[in-house]
Scaffold this motif. Structure first.
Motif, short mmCIF file in Angstrom:
data_model
loop_
_atom_site.label_atom_id
_atom_site.label_comp_id
_atom_site.label_asym_id
_atom_site.label_seq_id
_atom_site.Cartn_x
_atom_site.Cartn_y
_atom_site.Cartn_z
N TYR A 265 11.17 4.62 -10.61
CA TYR A 265 9.86 3.48 -10.57
C TYR A 265 9.65 3.15 -11.95
N SER B 233 -8.58 10.09 -11.47
CA SER B 233 -7.61 9.34 -12.45
C SER B 233 -8.02 9.12 -13.63
N THR C 218 2.46 4.79 -2.41
CA THR C 218 2.83 5.50 -3.78
C THR C 218 4.27 5.44 -4.15
N THR D 234 -7.43 4.98 -13.82
CA THR D 234 -6.36 4.27 -13.08
C THR D 234 -5.26 5.10 -12.68
N HIS E 14 4.58 13.19 -11.99
CA HIS E 14 3.95 11.93 -12.37
C HIS E 14 3.99 11.80 -13.68
N PHE F 79 -2.01 5.59 -12.35
CA PHE F 79 -0.81 5.26 -12.80
C PHE F 79 0.07 6.51 -13.37
N PRO F 80 1.24 6.70 -12.78
CA PRO F 80 2.06 6.00 -11.88
C PRO F 80 2.07 6.03 -10.46
N SER F 81 0.91 6.79 -9.87
CA SER F 81 0.87 7.18 -8.51
C SER F 81 0.32 6.13 -7.60
N GLY F 82 -0.39 5.22 -8.33
CA GLY F 82 -1.06 4.15 -7.53
C GLY F 82 -1.81 4.30 -6.23
N THR G 158 1.07 -1.13 -0.02
CA THR G 158 0.01 0.02 -0.04
C THR G 158 0.74 1.13 0.01
N CYS H 259 9.57 -0.58 -13.54
CA CYS H 259 8.16 -1.30 -13.83
C CYS H 259 8.74 -1.99 -15.24
N HIS I 166 -5.74 4.91 -4.68
CA HIS I 166 -7.02 4.55 -4.95
C HIS I 166 -7.97 5.28 -5.22
#
Length: 539
Positions: free
Chosen positions: A289, A385, A61, A400, A334, A402-405, A59, A293, A407
């Protein structure tokens, strides 16, 4: 070392990961801010006595985790280990020593076993307010952006620094939420410490030295193998962003050598007068990051794996020095992965996903009753997002982060924090770029204040004038937009006003497509049409 020893150490490594997962869960369950409790805008990790990250919680970022990996060393430079005590917790929100802007609070706690320092726990979370101008791009220096907390003691041998708490309460708009999050962060580290000590006592460990050597040795060997398999050379890429009031170019050159990958941001725009600058600690976090990936997504993220990536930059917008304004460092930060991945795609053709919306479409709302009316004031932060870029062999994910992740924040939770109504939040048809693999869809979001209220909002948006590009012949994603329900166009960045009775509409950008559209499976096109992802000629 025997096979039994290896198995035992692997089990201990897994136990360590479960410790940091519980650490992060504690923060999620006790946090006051919805950005932490609902969106997971946080990080948690355990470090060895030298300040090297051993394990991180899933869990969180990359911007928090990878900056925190460097920040612990900054804490140790300020507070020597011989001045640390059991029951201590240290804190900062320094953008250049922590995670890049004042809204992120980082706490570090030493962990002692029988009087001996055996490691550290660290965590970071985004709080709803830090005073100053509020969360936005309008500041001209970091001094306008909120309260600055140098590296200092929040808890000294079990006693909370009440003076710091009083100062916080006098400088923020939501004191209960902010102070509550401070206590949640401290509790998060305390839970990690208790679980670690219990594990060490159960297993009979006096130190983590043997486990540290095992973790780093396995990680280094795996990373070295991946780096050796890459082509050697240097590749460049450029990316245009919307900026604040004029376009801003970003540039990168990656060099793949025999033992590491180097990233250089020379050629990017100069430092901006607006709060969209990025401290290098945050640029490094997202550059690393992006590389991981593609190069080693399945290898654990720790000090050993991160050591294979180096980053440099002359002073510019991706390496902004104090006192540059940095409140919205996440917007360009980001976009750093898309910038880096664009260069990597030239080294690894056909293996790298297309550009996506990338930047979160965060919005901060400052709601209040209209003049002479009754009601409540509130500061509300909402994360949104856009679409992810299409991947080789897979469509892009829709809406979604991405890339922060982080929710998606449920609208029900958002509406509980203030007099705000989310009238619409749905996928945006035709926003994903066409291709053999379609880009992910953006969203349409419609926001208004409750009756008798109006609001100001801080726009933190990009890819309005510069949409996500497709890869290998794929089409671009749809650009974003910001307007009122009467058609009035709003700016992509900065504080702006929405009168009572009006609604703010966000059209969040989509991701780019991958591959020649002529190669898309007809069955996939029909499925898109049936689900409403594409309409009309797009179908």
């Amino acid at each position: 070392m025997s096979a039994i020893d290896d198995i035992r150490l692997q089990v201990m490594w897994n136990r360590l990961i479960s410790v940091v997962e519980e650490q992060a869960t504690t923060l999620v369950r006790t946090a006051f801010s919805t950005s932490v409790r609902e969106a997971g805008d946080l990080s948690a990790g355990v470090f060895d006595p030298s300040g090297r990250m051993l394990a991180q919680a899933v869990t969180g970022t990359p911007g928090h985790v990878n900056t925190m990996a460097e920040a612990v060393g900054n804490f140790m430079a300020e507070i020597p280990t011989d001045e640390m005590h059991e029951g201590d917790t240290y804190v900062t929100n320094d953008p250049w020593l922590g995670t890049g802007h004042l809204h992120d609070i980082t706490m570090v706690s030493p962990s002692f076993l029988d009087g001996v320092l055996v490691g550290f726990f660290a965590c970071t979370a985004h709080v709803v307010d830090v005073g100053g101008r509020g969360f936005g791009a309008d500041g001209k220096s970091v001094y306008e952006e909120g309260i600055q907390i140098p590296i200092m003691r929040f808890i000294d041998r079990g006693t909370v620094n009440r003076d710091l708490v009083r100062i916080l309460r006098q400088n923020v708009r939501e004191p209960n939420q902010v102070v509550g999050d401070f206590y949640s962060l401290a509790a998060c580290n305390e839970v990690g410490h208790r679980r670690l000590v219990a594990m060490m006592r159960e297993i009979g460990l006096a130190t983590l030295d043997g486990l540290t050597d095992f973790i780093f040795a396995r990680t280094r060997a795996a990373m070295a193998e991946r780096i050796r398999a890459l082509p050697r050379g240097a590749w460049s890429n450029a990316l245009m962003t919307d900026g604040y009031d004029a376009p801003i170019p970003l540039a990168v050159r990656i060099t793949i050598g025999a033992e590491r990958i180097h990233v250089d941001f020379d050629g990017s725009a100069p430092v901006s007068r607006w709060g969209i600058n990025v401290p290098i600690i945050y640029s490094k976090a997202y550059a690393s990051y992006a590389l991981k990936c593609v190069v080693a997504p399945d290898i654990p993220n720790n000090a050993a794996s991160l050591s294979f990536f180096t980053v440099s930059s002359p002073p510019n917008i991706l390496n902004a020095a104090r006192p540059a304004p940095v409140s919205l460092r996440h917007v360009l930060g980001h976009l750093v992965p898309d910038l880096v991945l664009g260069a990597l795609a030239k080294a690894l053709p056909g293996q790298v996903l297309a550009e996506g919306a990338a930047s979160l479409w965060n919005i901060h709302l400052s709601l209040r009753p209209v003049a002479g009316g009754e009601g409540r004031r509130a500061e509300v932060l909402m994360f949104n997002s856009g679409g992810m870029g299409a991947r080789p062999g897979l469509d892009g994910l829709s809406a979604t982060a991405f890339p922060s992740g982080v929710h998606t924040m449920p609208i029900e939770a958002t509406e509980q924090t203030g007099p705000v109504v989310i009238w619409r939040k749905e996928l945006r048809p035709d926003s994903g770029g066409d291709g053999a693999w379609r880009g992910g869809l953006g969203q349409i979001i419609e926001i208004a204040a409750e009756d008798g209220h109006d609001f100001d909002f801080s726009a933190m948006f990009d890819r309005i004038d510069n949409p996500a590009h497709g890869r290998d012949g794929g089409g671009d994603g749809a650009p974003g937009g910001v307007h009122l329900d009467d058609g009035t166009r709003m700016r992509g960045k900065g504080w702006q006003h929405v009168p009572a009775g009006r609604r703010l509409i966000l059209t969040v950008p989509g991701g780019g497509g991958f591959g020649d559209p002529a190669g898309r499976d007809p069955a996939a096109r029909e499925d898109d049409r049936r689900k409403g992802y594409v309409t009309g000629e797009s179908a």
